[in-house]
Motif scaffolding. Sequence first.
Motif, PDB file in Angstrom:
ATOM      1  N   ASP A 185      11.820  23.896  39.715  1.00  0.00           N
ATOM      2  CA  ASP A 185      12.783  24.656  38.920  1.00  0.00           C
ATOM      3  C   ASP A 185      14.163  24.025  39.068  1.00  0.00           C
ATOM      4  O   ASP A 185      14.988  24.458  39.880  1.00  0.00           O
ATOM      5  CB  ASP A 185      12.828  26.113  39.371  1.00  0.00           C
ATOM      6  N   VAL A 186      14.410  22.973  38.305  1.00  0.00           N
ATOM      7  CA  VAL A 186      15.698  22.296  38.319  1.00  0.00           C
ATOM      8  C   VAL A 186      16.329  22.421  36.944  1.00  0.00           C
ATOM      9  O   VAL A 186      15.655  22.694  35.954  1.00  0.00           O
ATOM     10  CB  VAL A 186      15.549  20.808  38.705  1.00  0.00           C
ATOM     11  N   ARG A 187      17.618  22.214  36.890  1.00  0.00           N
ATOM     12  CA  ARG A 187      18.357  22.323  35.635  1.00  0.00           C
ATOM     13  C   ARG A 187      17.945  21.204  34.694  1.00  0.00           C
ATOM     14  O   ARG A 187      17.940  20.027  35.077  1.00  0.00           O
ATOM     15  CB  ARG A 187      19.848  22.249  35.934  1.00  0.00           C
ATOM     16  N   PRO A 188      17.569  21.519  33.449  1.00  0.00           N
ATOM     17  CA  PRO A 188      17.222  20.459  32.489  1.00  0.00           C
ATOM     18  C   PRO A 188      18.408  19.536  32.228  1.00  0.00           C
ATOM     19  O   PRO A 188      19.569  19.910  32.430  1.00  0.00           O
ATOM     20  CB  PRO A 188      16.840  21.241  31.223  1.00  0.00           C
ATOM     21  N   GLY A 189      18.101  18.324  31.771  1.00  0.00           N
ATOM     22  CA  GLY A 189      19.145  17.404  31.345  1.00  0.00           C
ATOM     23  C   GLY A 189      19.415  16.256  32.281  1.00  0.00           C
ATOM     24  O   GLY A 189      20.171  15.351  31.948  1.00  0.00           O
ATOM     25  N   GLY A 190      18.801  16.236  33.472  1.00  0.00           N
ATOM     26  CA  GLY A 190      19.071  15.162  34.422  1.00  0.00           C
ATOM     27  C   GLY A 190      18.145  13.975  34.236  1.00  0.00           C
ATOM     28  O   GLY A 190      16.991  14.114  33.824  1.00  0.00           O
ATOM     29  N   ASP A 191      18.669  12.781  34.544  1.00  0.00           N
ATOM     30  CA  ASP A 191      17.850  11.572  34.496  1.00  0.00           C
ATOM     31  C   ASP A 191      16.934  11.502  35.715  1.00  0.00           C
ATOM     32  O   ASP A 191      17.173  12.140  36.755  1.00  0.00           O
ATOM     33  CB  ASP A 191      18.747  10.334  34.465  1.00  0.00           C
ATOM     34  N   ASP A 192      15.865  10.700  35.563  1.00  0.00           N
ATOM     35  CA  ASP A 192      14.964  10.344  36.662  1.00  0.00           C
ATOM     36  C   ASP A 192      14.324  11.571  37.301  1.00  0.00           C
ATOM     37  O   ASP A 192      14.237  11.700  38.523  1.00  0.00           O
ATOM     38  CB  ASP A 192      15.721   9.529  37.724  1.00  0.00           C
ATOM     39  N   ARG A 193      13.868  12.497  36.449  1.00  0.00           N
ATOM     40  CA  ARG A 193      13.106  13.650  36.898  1.00  0.00           C
ATOM     41  C   ARG A 193      11.746  13.627  36.212  1.00  0.00           C
ATOM     42  O   ARG A 193      11.608  13.131  35.093  1.00  0.00           O
ATOM     43  CB  ARG A 193      13.828  14.954  36.546  1.00  0.00           C
ATOM     44  N   PRO A 194      10.709  14.194  36.869  1.00  0.00           N
ATOM     45  CA  PRO A 194       9.373  14.189  36.248  1.00  0.00           C
ATOM     46  C   PRO A 194       9.118  15.396  35.346  1.00  0.00           C
ATOM     47  O   PRO A 194       8.097  15.425  34.660  1.00  0.00           O
ATOM     48  CB  PRO A 194       8.439  14.218  37.460  1.00  0.00           C
ATOM     49  N   GLU A 195      10.016  16.391  35.364  1.00  0.00           N
ATOM     50  CA  GLU A 195       9.748  17.608  34.607  1.00  0.00           C
ATOM     51  C   GLU A 195       9.963  17.382  33.101  1.00  0.00           C
ATOM     52  O   GLU A 195      10.983  16.838  32.682  1.00  0.00           O
ATOM     53  CB  GLU A 195      10.661  18.749  35.086  1.00  0.00           C
ATOM     54  N   LEU A 196       9.010  17.830  32.302  1.00  0.00           N
ATOM     55  CA  LEU A 196       9.134  17.878  30.846  1.00  0.00           C
ATOM     56  C   LEU A 196       9.182  19.337  30.424  1.00  0.00           C
ATOM     57  O   LEU A 196       8.545  20.194  31.041  1.00  0.00           O
ATOM     58  CB  LEU A 196       7.945  17.180  30.165  1.00  0.00           C
ATOM     59  N   TYR A 197       9.918  19.604  29.340  1.00  0.00           N
ATOM     60  CA  TYR A 197      10.155  20.990  28.943  1.00  0.00           C
ATOM     61  C   TYR A 197       9.688  21.231  27.508  1.00  0.00           C
ATOM     62  O   TYR A 197       9.875  20.383  26.621  1.00  0.00           O
ATOM     63  CB  TYR A 197      11.653  21.324  29.059  1.00  0.00           C
ATOM     64  N   ALA A 198       9.087  22.392  27.318  1.00  0.00           N
ATOM     65  CA  ALA A 198       8.627  22.778  25.988  1.00  0.00           C
ATOM     66  C   ALA A 198       9.789  22.760  25.003  1.00  0.00           C
ATOM     67  O   ALA A 198      10.921  23.106  25.343  1.00  0.00           O
ATOM     68  CB  ALA A 198       7.992  24.168  26.030  1.00  0.00           C
ATOM     69  N   ALA A 199       9.503  22.357  23.761  1.00  0.00           N
ATOM     70  CA  ALA A 199      10.450  22.321  22.627  1.00  0.00           C
ATOM     71  C   ALA A 199      11.369  21.118  22.664  1.00  0.00           C
ATOM     72  O   ALA A 199      12.152  20.916  21.740  1.00  0.00           O
ATOM     73  CB  ALA A 199      11.275  23.599  22.514  1.00  0.00           C
ATOM     74  N   THR A 200      11.306  20.264  23.728  1.00  0.00           N
ATOM     75  CA  THR A 200      12.115  19.048  23.749  1.00  0.00           C
ATOM     76  C   THR A 200      11.365  17.927  23.027  1.00  0.00           C
ATOM     77  O   THR A 200      10.173  18.042  22.737  1.00  0.00           O
ATOM     78  CB  THR A 200      12.448  18.631  25.188  1.00  0.00           C
ATOM     79  N   LEU A 201      12.056  16.810  22.759  1.00  0.00           N
ATOM     80  CA  LEU A 201      11.516  15.764  21.892  1.00  0.00           C
ATOM     81  C   LEU A 201      11.496  14.422  22.618  1.00  0.00           C
ATOM     82  O   LEU A 201      12.516  13.997  23.179  1.00  0.00           O
ATOM     83  CB  LEU A 201      12.371  15.647  20.620  1.00  0.00           C
ATOM     84  N   ALA A 202      10.332  13.767  22.609  1.00  0.00           N
ATOM     85  CA  ALA A 202      10.220  12.429  23.171  1.00  0.00           C
ATOM     86  C   ALA A 202      10.777  11.431  22.167  1.00  0.00           C
ATOM     87  O   ALA A 202      10.262  11.306  21.054  1.00  0.00           O
ATOM     88  CB  ALA A 202       8.765  12.101  23.493  1.00  0.00           C
ATOM     89  N   VAL A 203      11.836  10.710  22.533  1.00  0.00           N
ATOM     90  CA  VAL A 203      12.479   9.799  21.590  1.00  0.00           C
ATOM     91  C   VAL A 203      12.050   8.354  21.782  1.00  0.00           C
ATOM     92  O   VAL A 203      12.217   7.522  20.883  1.00  0.00           O
ATOM     93  CB  VAL A 203      14.014   9.907  21.675  1.00  0.00           C
ATOM     94  N   SER A 204      11.519   8.019  22.935  1.00  0.00           N
ATOM     95  CA  SER A 204      11.005   6.661  23.144  1.00  0.00           C
ATOM     96  C   SER A 204      10.043   6.678  24.314  1.00  0.00           C
ATOM     97  O   SER A 204      10.072   7.580  25.152  1.00  0.00           O
ATOM     98  CB  SER A 204      12.147   5.667  23.400  1.00  0.00           C
TER      99      SER A 204
END
Length: 870
Positions: A185-204
């Motif tokens: 349970d970490v704050r979304p938006g940080g680099d170099d984390r393994p967590e993926l979040y629903a409704a977000t978009l893979a850009v590459s």
Amino acid sequence: MVPADTPLAAPGSGGFTPPPPFSGLDEAEAARRLAHGANELPSPGARDLLAILKSVLSEPMFLMLLVAAGLYLTLGDPHEGLALGVFACLTVGLVILQEVRGERALTALRDLSAPTARVRREGRERIVPAREVVPGDILVVEEGERIAADAVLRENHALVVDESVLTGEGVPVRKIAEVDAPFADVRPGGDDRPELYAATLAVSGRGSAQVARTGASTVVGAIGASLATIDETATTLQGAIAGLVRVFAIFGAAASVALVVLVHLSGGSWVEGILAGLALAMAMLPEEFPMALAIFVALGAERLARVNVLTRRPAIIETLGAATVLATDKTGTLTANRMDLAAIAADGQEIRLDEPEVAPLSPALARVLAVAARASRADGFDPIDRALIVAADARLDGPPHPADHGLEADYAVAPGLLAMTRLWRDPAGPGHVATKGAPEAVARLCGLDEAETAALLARVEDLARRGLRVLAVAEGRWDAAPAPAHQTSFALDLVGLVGFADPLRPTVPAAVLQAHRAGIRVVMITGDHPVTARAIASKVGIGRGVDRPVGIAEGPLAVLTGPEIAAMDDAALAEVARTVDVYARVMPSEKLRLVRALQAAGEVVAMTGDGVNDAPALEAAHCGIAIGPRATDVAKEAADIVLLDEDFGSIVAGVRLGRRIFDNLRKVMIYIAAIHVPIAGLALIPVIFGAPPVMLPLHVVLIEMVIDPICSLAFENESEEPGIMDRPPRDLGEPFVGLRQLLRGLSQGVGILAACLGVHAWALHTGFDEATARTLVFVALTTGNLALVQVDATTGLALTRLFRPGSLASWVITAAAAAALATVIAVPYLRDLFRFALPDPAPLAIAIAAGLAAPLAFDLMKPVQRRRTV
């Protein structure tokens, strides 16, 4: 719903662990887990027909109408009782139809994001509906796909994810894989984390991830669940109208009881007294008030829908018209939520590519663009890479590298080194190296000393103050083979800087200016850096005075940050919110606090946004506005209005329409109050003086449930008053119908009542029977009714506009109401049911002239009244 910690647990806890190499669940296990709950975002749910019917029947207006019909059916003529029952059921049915249509519109707003997901089950990839993804599934994520659930990345190939719907940050973040780590349970938006979040978009990039949480257990669902703590209340106008109805109902009930007793004491029967009391009660009950409101907001919502503005709660339009603060997100609302190359700098030169006219690139600047493009993936989804490729194609004479060059190595951004490098090799053997990345990282790769690095970062800071995201660009050579294992092995030379901007939507500056002209303060609330937020706010004109041109401010804008907001108590924040117009680094909970602080400061808040992070604030605001088709499901559910075309300027159109609705609705309420005076007077006065009753319950229903609503359409069709957007918002504390308006309506009603009583006395004195006298009175009343519509619909003279272009609708509505009356008089069955007669033309003409007299007099008095108010 499956508990969040079921599929993934710390090692040794007994939680689910997929067999290597992450082959996924078997179908039977997936079906078992799906039975615990689908992967769906929380929703308030649609009301069923029974709930809608219960809501409608709880309105005093409909309850009294149904009770009156039942009593009349028992005590009076069964035909009249049945007719009253039909009118009541028809009215209830129309309201239910409108409610059902609204619920269907809510359902149509759901599931606009990607409806499917790719999962690996039993070692095979397959596509399933997103709602069928379960904890423990292995999601296969490719660039360009929306992630269906919260998950932990297990296999990674340079995956980069856009998490702006959760954070408000338009810059994607890179991910790393963890083979056995639980979801943290970490704050979304940080680099170099393994967590993926629903409704977000893979850009590459791509990867596979183990699902940890679905539905309401996801971060998206948690934000949506917070909406349940926020109460939805009726709009101010609905509350005001409900208050008027209660006052009229109480007074009418008391008067009706008194009339029943008076008739009985005068020698009449209890049945006669009850029927007379029912007629008076129905005459006093202004059931047209909520009906007129429903008509106005429904037609207003239809007009907005034609320009791609969808209202989830149509009555909210009038609240938007009273908004004093428009609180807006930046990313995707003021800006287009994309990255465009806006500036190139090198060797003391700089060019802005977002200016109206751009000169050709100098050789040094062209070199920067070519190298930056060579360091980008042409077929990727990363917004910065795509912006560079598009700019290179448009501004360079040829491709950024010769056609015979081949890509030999691609070094992705790595933890601790925020730069990417690509090695191109020509057939003769020399290798060309292109690098771009964070200025600090590129300075390190180029071996710059402390002074050179400081000079570079000062230049970067200068560009950042203008709202740009800045990358440094470097190039080098590599003649050896094979390519090195790490990009730090290259000897690089700094060639320049490239700056990117999330471009403003073209309609925004003009919309902000119009909002200021209308007395509406525009406030920006964003998760971006304060420097970027200030630059964007200055460009669109946020914080400027009403009379200052776009882009000109009285000094630097004050910016309040999320941490500063968190350190304040509610009282201090409410005080600061009175003057600060730009808020940066704001988290979702802080957006909600800001909206409530503005409300505590006495503001009527309209909040715009499109991300999940905006949803609680959208729900708490007086009017929540979800922007664009990219708005998340949670944002749409929380909002009152959804702009389908992402046009910020449509908000101003909504404000204009809201003000027009309020003006015209006030006019129609004055009209309704006026017309109730002769209806109630005709039901009461003849009975008091011992004459036969003129208005029976069926007559009251015909006027109030048929003729009056038809007339109300004329008010809704009225154009806006001049200067409607050059006046400040109205005060929500302002009475909807104040004493001045009420006295105006009552005086108009008294005038028409006097004319109708005169016709009644003349008819009886002339020798006409009771049915003919009632018919002539009804004709005079309807004529005065239709004429009063024209008088009250405009602040100018009604006589001067009857034959102007655009008056066709008024004539059509007048004809419809007249046709309804003519049908009742002409059809024998209806004529007998309403106890009418078929009068001769001469008395009809006298009744019509009498009905026109009072409205005509009030129309001619308007110029005098205007001179007195100046």
